[in-house]
Write a protein that holds these residues in place. Structure first.
Motif, PDB file in Angstrom:
ATOM      1  N   ALA A 216      25.127 -36.749  21.102  1.00 24.52           N
ATOM      2  CA  ALA A 216      26.765 -36.182  21.530  1.00 24.52           C
ATOM      3  C   ALA A 216      26.853 -34.747  20.847  1.00 24.52           C
ATOM      4  O   ALA A 216      27.955 -34.261  20.945  1.00 24.52           O
ATOM      5  CB  ALA A 216      27.564 -36.771  19.948  1.00 24.52           C
ATOM      6  N   GLN A 217      25.669 -34.587  19.788  1.00 22.57           N
ATOM      7  CA  GLN A 217      25.829 -33.402  19.172  1.00 22.57           C
ATOM      8  C   GLN A 217      25.701 -31.667  20.681  1.00 22.57           C
ATOM      9  O   GLN A 217      25.971 -30.816  20.482  1.00 22.57           O
ATOM     10  CB  GLN A 217      24.947 -32.807  18.015  1.00 22.57           C
ATOM     11  N   VAL A 218      24.133 -32.855  20.666  1.00 25.76           N
ATOM     12  CA  VAL A 218      23.053 -31.567  22.096  1.00 25.76           C
ATOM     13  C   VAL A 218      24.591 -31.976  23.166  1.00 25.76           C
ATOM     14  O   VAL A 218      24.971 -30.370  23.073  1.00 25.76           O
ATOM     15  CB  VAL A 218      22.058 -32.159  22.197  1.00 25.76           C
ATOM     16  N   MET A 219      25.413 -32.745  22.992  1.00 25.12           N
ATOM     17  CA  MET A 219      26.195 -32.714  24.509  1.00 25.12           C
ATOM     18  C   MET A 219      27.428 -31.473  24.094  1.00 25.12           C
ATOM     19  O   MET A 219      27.760 -31.206  25.012  1.00 25.12           O
ATOM     20  CB  MET A 219      26.703 -33.825  25.131  1.00 25.12           C
ATOM     21  N   LYS A 220      28.105 -31.274  23.018  1.00 26.71           N
ATOM     22  CA  LYS A 220      29.208 -30.938  22.359  1.00 26.71           C
ATOM     23  C   LYS A 220      28.928 -29.206  22.774  1.00 26.71           C
ATOM     24  O   LYS A 220      29.285 -28.542  22.760  1.00 26.71           O
ATOM     25  CB  LYS A 220      29.629 -31.337  21.396  1.00 26.71           C
ATOM     26  N   LEU A 221      27.754 -29.210  21.955  1.00 21.42           N
ATOM     27  CA  LEU A 221      26.916 -28.228  22.085  1.00 21.42           C
ATOM     28  C   LEU A 221      27.090 -27.363  23.814  1.00 21.42           C
ATOM     29  O   LEU A 221      27.523 -26.266  24.151  1.00 21.42           O
ATOM     30  CB  LEU A 221      25.597 -28.022  21.273  1.00 21.42           C
ATOM     31  N   LEU A 222      26.178 -28.093  24.691  1.00 18.37           N
ATOM     32  CA  LEU A 222      26.427 -27.102  25.614  1.00 18.37           C
ATOM     33  C   LEU A 222      27.614 -27.517  26.335  1.00 18.37           C
ATOM     34  O   LEU A 222      28.146 -26.251  26.929  1.00 18.37           O
ATOM     35  CB  LEU A 222      25.343 -28.384  26.873  1.00 18.37           C
ATOM     36  N   ALA A 223      28.741 -28.025  26.279  1.00 16.31           N
ATOM     37  CA  ALA A 223      30.130 -28.059  26.679  1.00 16.31           C
ATOM     38  C   ALA A 223      30.538 -26.656  26.048  1.00 16.31           C
ATOM     39  O   ALA A 223      31.367 -26.168  26.997  1.00 16.31           O
ATOM     40  CB  ALA A 223      30.664 -29.268  26.130  1.00 16.31           C
ATOM     41  N   ASP A 224      30.604 -26.618  24.482  1.00 17.08           N
ATOM     42  CA  ASP A 224      30.839 -25.432  23.949  1.00 17.08           C
ATOM     43  C   ASP A 224      30.993 -23.668  24.210  1.00 17.08           C
ATOM     44  O   ASP A 224      31.243 -22.692  24.879  1.00 17.08           O
ATOM     45  CB  ASP A 224      31.073 -25.766  22.615  1.00 17.08           C
ATOM     46  N   LEU A 225      29.488 -24.210  24.606  1.00 19.69           N
ATOM     47  CA  LEU A 225      28.516 -23.141  25.465  1.00 19.69           C
ATOM     48  C   LEU A 225      28.861 -22.743  26.711  1.00 19.69           C
ATOM     49  O   LEU A 225      29.171 -21.218  26.748  1.00 19.69           O
ATOM     50  CB  LEU A 225      26.763 -22.998  25.061  1.00 19.69           C
ATOM     51  N   GLN A 226      29.131 -23.851  27.580  1.00 17.96           N
ATOM     52  CA  GLN A 226      29.260 -23.640  28.979  1.00 17.96           C
ATOM     53  C   GLN A 226      30.460 -23.156  29.100  1.00 17.96           C
ATOM     54  O   GLN A 226      30.848 -22.129  29.738  1.00 17.96           O
ATOM     55  CB  GLN A 226      29.241 -24.416  29.516  1.00 17.96           C
ATOM     56  N   GLN A 227      31.834 -23.444  28.389  1.00 13.67           N
ATOM     57  CA  GLN A 227      33.246 -22.986  28.600  1.00 13.67           C
ATOM     58  C   GLN A 227      32.975 -21.039  28.189  1.00 13.67           C
ATOM     59  O   GLN A 227      34.109 -20.568  28.045  1.00 13.67           O
ATOM     60  CB  GLN A 227      33.874 -23.542  27.194  1.00 13.67           C
TER      61      GLN A 227
END
Lengths: 350, 311, 334
Positions: A216-227
């Motif tokens: 969950a943490q890694v996916m959130k990080l990925l999503a944030d960075l993408q944004q």
């Protein structure tokens, strides 16, 4: 550092890339009819069988499918890192802002990698070189692509580690991959992909090897960075729960072909292909307590020996005679979606 | 190949198969061995090496099939150092006037006997100690490890010299014994590594969870899956031991006259090679080299066939 | 890294003592079972017992434990270790200090081994890399065939053939050619020339290193092929690195790790090989010393020299282990 050209939104382009005929109106990534085959001892395996999809900036595309369906091969074909031989891109085009990457010579293609499109692999421990420090491996991108000095590269590496929230970045930059935990290592991989601010990041099963909480943490990080960076993200996975939260649209793959394409909500609310339907139904739910698990019967076909007609026919609950002889094309389904099933209406309405 | 230990080194540790990665004992290994046989059948190297090995073995076991001349029918005055000729004996005569071909054929038996005995001895010890160290770990592993280190600290040839100095008798058993005592360390280490990685596989845990005793786990699960390296190595060791025995005999600490082995023939022939009798040297050398080559090729081909990564 | 070093050192000392004890026990067993070597020196006409006793004392062979079979003679062992620690290796049967003899001969063997090591490492790794990069093509097949052939030759066979049919012949032929330079002739000399300590050892050195060269080439090849298949290579390419960099920098270091380990084990092989090579080429080194002593059955020399070599071997392995940790960071933290 030269100013941005049409090809990218930020960062610098090596001179080689600046001369290419970028088209700002074309979609960020457009894959058309990609076919990749593998020449093995047992025959020719059709790993990717006519796959098409596109991606816009800021969009997240999920490629969903079980092991062996060709999703990783597609990703590697886009990156251009397939082993040729035994692999061979038999047909199709991969257009980055209108420029067909498959037509480029290797030298130019090499510049595209990491600069424009980057990839995150599943197993960070084996994907990172065990004998070099994390800082060295991150810094390499700057040293080789941007001509940075060792000191500059190291500073940038530390910045990157902080960006992906690795604690004590200044110290950890001198550590080796095996000294990190799984989740931290994956963050390092993400950092490596982000380094040169690419337009597209492909994440090939980025969380499969991780614990659920770390996932969950890694996916959130990925999503944030993408944004933050307004990149295109292609998320490849077999895990339907991961996909639901992060992506905008989904391409479902089976036996090397795309069988359904739709927005994420459309897929979950109303699947239009028997395979997708089967996948959704096989997710165990709390209110199914006491009932048998609904698995899709049968196994995927061998890629060296694909059946005539629809590849999914042997396992399909909606199968008719036509399915066994006619390979279904991608039919248009209302709502700007497609499904490769002759009887999609039935599936849609069931 | 004077040091047996370096023939089975890291190279084998990296490449040698650990057996299938899941499945229970016999069923899964049939997959590995079945696949291996399929590949071996189609390999010309396998067949040529096997034929050579078969030839040498039959020379050792049934020398009378290969020559009707007695090896000790020597006529120094008539045929001493006689060169090979097409209407005389094709391989000429030795320094003492014995038929060279007969000597070489009969000489193979002692060399092969030593090689086979040593390979068996080293394998038994290697499997026993290596499995114990790998499976039980902890104190047992430490003790066996230190023991291995101590023996390993003696360089092979030097240790052999010292050992043979104690043992005045020089026959097949004593020489094999020396080779075993000095050569067991390498195989033990490799078996230990193989067992260690098999032990960590899930199917071993599963078996233990079902209440299997250690003995059962070792013999039914661990051993069948970690035994593949043994086949490759013992084949290569056969070649290495032939080479080692020849070396020791040549140095004078192996077989002694009148035992006719290749090492002695080479030792005899060396001073006369340039004095018009090169065949005295070349023929026994050729036999040694070809025999060792056959075993090594066989071992190589086995290793490639059993390598799970080639699938 | 410090912990790894400390652990290795702590393991080193008991192993050295263990190996020395093994040697000691063997020599003791030899005397207990085969009889007194001092007595054997005199054949049928031994001097009076008092003289024998005195001689035994001089050679350190007068301990009563030697009369019982199987007795490990620990006291004698401790004395010996003490002597060795003070670099006193006793005297040979002709009364010369073994330490002196060894010191005199060691540099020659060192030169021989150095030539062999440099040759085998450089050429071996080079060929292995070449073969690994061109897998299944002409170069690879050539390397595989030649190295397999080379391994099939026992060192002594190779040495004898080279000496008899190659070195001597070429040497003789060169002597008749007026254009041949002096250094070339001295390279192909059949005996060791102290005036040309390096040149006359070149051919024996190459012979000594051949077997190991073949092993190193194969090992490097295998290791490189395996590393080229590794995931991190895919990552490096995905980072847009050129193939040359991927091979030369990313894979090479990983590939050399097993080779370094092998070099450590190989030192033992080289010692045995040096014994054989020095015997064949008549080189007055340490190997030649053992060779002679075996003929003369001079056990004190054999045990002392083998003890020295064993310690050298173990030390070399220790150094290799340390270097291995430098190469492979995963080991440092075990």
């Amino acid at each position: 550092m030269t100013d941005t050209t049409v090809g990218s939104k930020r960062g610098s382009d090596p001179a080689a890339l600046a001369d290419l005929p970028w088209d700002p109106n074309a979609p960020l990534l457009e894959v058309t009819d990609l076919q990749v085959e593998f020449h093995t001892r047992d025959g020719v395996a059709q790993a990717v069988n006519g796959v098409s999809f596109d991606l816009k900036s800021g969009e997240t595309l999920g490629i969903l499918g079980e092991s062996g369906c060709g999703k990783s091969v597609t990703a590697q074909a886009i990156m251009g890192i397939l082993d040729i031989p035994p692999a061979r891109v038999a047909a199709g085009s991969i257009k980055l802002r209108g420029v067909d990457l498959l037509q480029l010579d290797e030298k130019t293609r090499r510049h595209v990698r990491a600069n424009k499109i980057a990839i995150i692999f599943q197993d960070a421990l084996s994907a990172l070189n065990p004998v070099f420090t994390v800082g060295w491996q991150l810094g390499e991108l700057y040293r080789k692509h941007s001509g940075a000095s060792r000191a500059q590269a190291k500073e940038k590496a530390i910045e990157l580690l902080e960006l992906v929230q690795v604690p004590a970045a200044r110290e950890r930059v001198n550590s080796f991959p095996h000294q990190f935990s799984g989740g931290m290592r994956q963050r390092v991989m993400i950092a490596m992909a982000l380094a040169l601010e690419p337009d597209i990041i492909i994440a090939d099963e980025p969380t499969t090897a991780l614990d659920v909480t770390v996932q969950a943490q890694v996916m959130k990080l990925l999503a944030d960075l993408q944004q933050q960076q307004d990149m295109g993200l292609i998320l490849i996975t077999h895990d339907m729960s991961v996909v639901a939260e992060v992506v905008d649209k989904i391409t479902v793959m089976y036996a090397g072909a795309a069988v359904e394409r739709a927005d994420v909500h459309q897929i979950y609310e109303r699947p239009a292909h028997p395979y997708t339907k089967g996948l959704l139904e096989s997710i165990p739910r709390v209110d199914m307590k006491g009932h048998e698990l609904a698995a899709i019967k049968g196994i995927p076909p061998a890629l060296t020996n694909l059946p005539e007609g629809c590849s999914f026919a042997p396992r399909c609950g909606f199968v008719r005679d036509r399915c066994k002889t006619d390979d279904p094309p991608l039919y248009d389904v209302p709502g700007n979606r497609q499904s490769a099933c002759h009887y999609w209406e039935e599936v849609f309405n069931s | 190949m004077s040091d047996v230990r370096s023939t089975a080194s890291q190279e084998d540790l990296e490449e040698v198969p650990q057996g299938p990665s899941e499945g229970k004992g016999k069923d899964a290994t049939r997959g590995l061995w079945g696949d291996a046989w399929y590949e071996l059948r189609r390999s010309p190297t396998f067949w040529s090496a096997s034929v050579l090995v078969a030839i040498v073995t039959s020379m050792a076991v049934f020398p009378f099939l290969w020559t009707s001349v007695e090896p000790d029918a020597c006529f120094l005055a008539e045929h001493g150092r006689e060169a090979p000729s097409l209407d005389g004996r094709w391989f000429g005569y030795t320094f003492q006037g014995c038929d060279m071909w007969a000597q070489v054929v009969y000489g193979s038996s002692k060399s092969l006997a030593v090689a086979v005995l040593s390979a068996i001895g080293v394998s038994v010890i290697g499997v026993a100690l290596g499995t114990a160290a790998g499976y039980y770990g902890g104190f047992v592993d430490s003790v066996i490890g230190r023991f291995t280190d101590v023996f390993f600290g003696l360089p092979f040839l030097l240790g052999a010299l010292v050992f043979l100095a104690i043992v005045p008798v020089r026959n097949v058993w004593s020489i094999s014994g020396v080779l075993i005592v000095l050569g067991w360390t390498s195989l033990t280490r490799i078996m230990r590594g193989s067992v260690l990685s098999t032990k960590n596989k899930d199917f071993v845990d599963a078996s233990r969870a079902l209440g299997a005793s250690n003995r059962h786990i070792i013999f039914k699960h661990v051993l069948p899956n970690s035994i593949a390296p043994l086949f490759v190595l013992s084949t290569i060791y056969l070649g290495a031991f032939v080479s080692a025995e020849a070396t020791l005999t040549y140095l004078g600490v192996g077989f002694q006259q009148p035992d006719a082995t290749w090492g002695l023939l080479i030792q005899e022939g060396q001073p006369y090679a340039l004095q018009g009798s090169p065949h005295l040297l070349i023929i026994p050398c050729a036999f040694v080299v070809v025999t060792v080559l056959a075993f090594i090729l066989l071992g190589d081909v086995l290793r490639d066939a059993l390598d799970p990564r080639n699938r | 890294m410090g912990r790894y070093l400390a652990r290795r050192l702590l393991q080193f000392i008991p192993v050295v003592l263990g190996t020395l004890f093994l040697l000691h026990y063997l020599s003791v067993l030899s005397i207990q079972f085969n009889g007194d070597p001092i007595r054997a020196l005199f054949g049928d006409r031994p001097p009076p017992d008092a003289v024998l006793q005195a001689m035994r004392a001089r050679f350190g062979l007068d301990d009563p434990c030697l009369d019982t079979r199987g007795n490990p003679c620990l006291g004698m062992f401790l004395d010996r270790v003490g002597d060795y620690a003070r670099l006193d290796f006793g005297i040979d049967f002709r009364g010369r200090e073994i330490t002196d003899i060894v010191v005199q001969r060691f540099p020659i063997t060192l030169r021989l081994t150095a030539i062999a090591l440099i040759f085998e490492a450089i050429v071996g790794i080079f060929l292995g890399v070449l073969a690994g990069l061109r897998k299944d093509k002409g170069m690879d097949n050539a390397v595989r065939v030649s190295t397999t052939l080379l391994i099939a030759f026992p060192t002594f066979v190779f040495g004898v053939i080279v000496q008899v049919f190659f070195a001597l012949q070429i040497g003789n032929w060169l002597d008749t050619q007026p254009w041949s330079p002096l250094w070339l002739r001295n390279m192909f000399t059949p005996v060791y020339l102290s005036d040309y300590p390096w040149l006359s050892l070149v051919i024996p050195g190459l012979v000594l290193g051949s077997y190991s060269l073949a092993s190193i080439a194969r090992l490097t090849r295998t290791s490189l092929i395996e590393n080229l298949r590794a995931d991190y290579v895919r990552t490096a390419r995905a980072k847009g690195m050129a193939q040359r960099r991927v091979v030369g920098i990313h894979t090479l270091r990983n590939s050399l790790i097993p080779v370094v380990t092998y070099l450590g084990i190989d030192i033992g092989n080289l010692m045995g090989g040096a014994l054989v090579t020095e015997g064949i080429f008549n080189i007055p080194g340490v190997g030649g010393l053992i060779f002679q002593s075996v003929r003369l059955n001079d056990s004190t020399v054999i045990i002392a020299v083998v003890a020295i070599l064993a310690v050298v071997f173990l030390t070399a392995n220790l150094l290799v282990d340390i270097f291995y940790a430098v190469l492979d960071p995963r080991i440092r933290y075990e």
